[in-house]
Write an enzyme that holds these catalytic residues in place. Sequence first.
Site, PDB file in Angstrom:
ATOM      1  CE  LYS A  12      35.833  40.310  46.567  1.00 16.28           C
ATOM      2  NZ  LYS A  12      36.606  39.682  45.502  1.00 16.28           N
ATOM      3  N   PRO A  92      43.115  36.615  54.646  1.00 20.26           N
ATOM      4  CG  PRO A  92      43.548  34.831  52.968  1.00 20.26           C
ATOM      5  CD  PRO A  92      42.839  35.214  54.033  1.00 20.26           C
ATOM      6  CD  GLN A  94      49.466  42.541  48.202  1.00 26.23           C
ATOM      7  OE1 GLN A  94      50.341  41.803  48.049  1.00 26.23           O
ATOM      8  NE2 GLN A  94      49.551  43.798  47.888  1.00 26.23           N
ATOM      9  CB  ALA A  95      43.745  36.804  49.628  1.00 26.69           C
ATOM     10  N   GLY A  96      42.198  38.796  47.073  1.00 26.54           N
ATOM     11  CA  GLY A  96      41.124  38.528  46.332  1.00 26.54           C
ATOM     12  C   GLY A  96      39.644  38.298  47.170  1.00 26.54           C
ATOM     13  CG  LEU A  97      39.779  35.840  49.820  1.00 26.49           C
ATOM     14  CD1 LEU A  97      40.395  34.509  50.883  1.00 26.49           C
ATOM     15  CD2 LEU A  97      38.943  35.033  48.878  1.00 26.49           C
ATOM     16  N   GLY A  99      39.035  41.263  52.462  1.00 27.62           N
ATOM     17  CA  GLY A  99      39.039  41.199  54.003  1.00 27.62           C
ATOM     18  C   GLY A  99      38.928  42.760  54.446  1.00 27.62           C
ATOM     19  N   GLY A 100      39.882  43.634  54.060  1.00 31.43           N
ATOM     20  CA  GLY A 100      40.081  45.002  54.487  1.00 31.43           C
ATOM     21  C   GLY A 100      38.579  45.721  54.143  1.00 31.43           C
ATOM     22  CB  SER A 101      36.388  45.632  51.385  1.00 31.25           C
ATOM     23  OG  SER A 101      37.335  46.196  50.260  1.00 31.25           O
ATOM     24  CG  ASP A 134      35.768  44.755  46.653  1.00 34.11           C
ATOM     25  OD1 ASP A 134      35.003  44.727  45.482  1.00 34.11           O
ATOM     26  OD2 ASP A 134      36.666  44.042  46.519  1.00 34.11           O
TER      27      ASP A 134
HETATM   28  O1  C5P Z   1      38.160  51.128  45.031  1.00 33.07           O
HETATM   29  P1  C5P Z   1      39.268  50.491  45.447  1.00 33.07           P
HETATM   30  O2  C5P Z   1      40.091  51.465  46.155  1.00 33.07           O
HETATM   31  O3  C5P Z   1      39.266  49.288  46.281  1.00 33.07           O
HETATM   32  O4  C5P Z   1      40.091  50.049  44.203  1.00 33.07           O
HETATM   33  C1  C5P Z   1      41.574  49.774  44.518  1.00 33.07           C
HETATM   34  C2  C5P Z   1      42.221  50.184  43.075  1.00 33.07           C
HETATM   35  O5  C5P Z   1      41.531  48.990  41.931  1.00 33.07           O
HETATM   36  C3  C5P Z   1      41.885  51.329  42.284  1.00 33.07           C
HETATM   37  O6  C5P Z   1      42.732  52.180  42.549  1.00 33.07           O
HETATM   38  C4  C5P Z   1      41.744  51.135  40.982  1.00 33.07           C
HETATM   39  O7  C5P Z   1      42.962  51.165  40.435  1.00 33.07           O
HETATM   40  C5  C5P Z   1      41.418  49.899  40.540  1.00 33.07           C
HETATM   41  N1  C5P Z   1      39.868  49.613  40.499  1.00 33.07           N
HETATM   42  C6  C5P Z   1      39.246  49.804  39.283  1.00 33.07           C
HETATM   43  N2  C5P Z   1      38.098  49.439  38.874  1.00 33.07           N
HETATM   44  C7  C5P Z   1      37.026  49.058  39.795  1.00 33.07           C
HETATM   45  C8  C5P Z   1      37.717  48.722  41.184  1.00 33.07           C
HETATM   46  C9  C5P Z   1      38.953  49.166  41.455  1.00 33.07           C
HETATM   47  O8  C5P Z   1      40.186  49.976  38.267  1.00 33.07           O
HETATM   48  N3  C5P Z   1      35.812  48.754  39.558  1.00 33.07           N
END
Ligand code: C5P
Length: 284
Positions: A12, A92, A94-97, A99-101, A134
């Site tokens: 995404k 990729p 740590q990309a903001g995309l 992928g893992g989710s 995500d």
């Molecule tokens: O939910 P997820 O495990 O993907 O989030 C990773 C980290 O990003 C969380 O540990 C949290 O620190 C932060 N996060 C947040 N608010 C969100 C989504 C993620 O603070 N709405």
Amino acid sequence: METLHEIFAYAKINLGLAIVGRRSDGYHELQSVMQSIELHDIIRVERLGNSLVCQCGELSGPGNLAYKAAALFLRNIEVNEGVLIKIDKQIPLQAGLAGGSSDAAAVLLLLNEIYQKPLNFEELKRIALMCGSDVCFFLTGGTMWATGRGEELEALPAAPKMELVLVKPLDGIDTSKAYRRFDVLGRSGRINKEDWQIVLRKGQIKEIAALLHNDFELVSAEMVPEIYHVKQELLRTGCYGSLMSGSGSTVFGIARDKEHAAWAEQKMLKKGFSQVWCASTQNG
Ligand code: C5P
């Protein structure tokens, strides 16, 4: 022999992202326009023996979000069986995309098919949220207005097909670090659902490009300055607009058409960026 089930797990981008507050549970309250794109991992799942195995190169094993999703799914339907998950990774890290989710959501959808739909959508969503903020988006994908942690989803008019050029700087970004940085020096903007509904319904790509916004961009670019460099270069190639996705570090540009995207991709490669992709937006 058990059949192998296969699904694409699409990445995404965020066309809009505003961090509007901090919540008592430690997460942040978001407003976001999330959009699926063609770039994808391939997930293969088969029932096998009685242990859970996740093969994904260096990301194999229980630390993978897809493993966690499968473990939670199997526990929920109370089956004591094994599953083999194979992930062919293209998105990729740590990309903001996300992928893992996306992989985790794909595993939930596949397992629900394989076991003949023991869980309804709300139950899948509950497990998805246990895997990450995500993950819920990827149960449907498309063009969505997301609020809450990112799990409250409402369909927006589907975005017109857009041709994107994506560039990931060498350094990635850890999402929780980006949120912590945001708490120190970030500024909350606002994005407006009605504005997005209007431009998406009209389907004018230039108008969509004019609305692009991401509250993370400033803080993430402070951590990885190459983000701004990429953005400037993408705009210089003539993209209608450019924005960092999620907490970064990938920056996407909205190209004028497919040919322009392919030309811009080459241009960015020649400038020395090594992680460059062309991808269209993906709806349904
Ligand atoms: O939910 P997820 O495990 O993907 O989030 C990773 C980290 O990003 C969380 O540990 C949290 O620190 C932060 N996060 C947040 N608010 C969100 C989504 C993620 O603070 N709405």
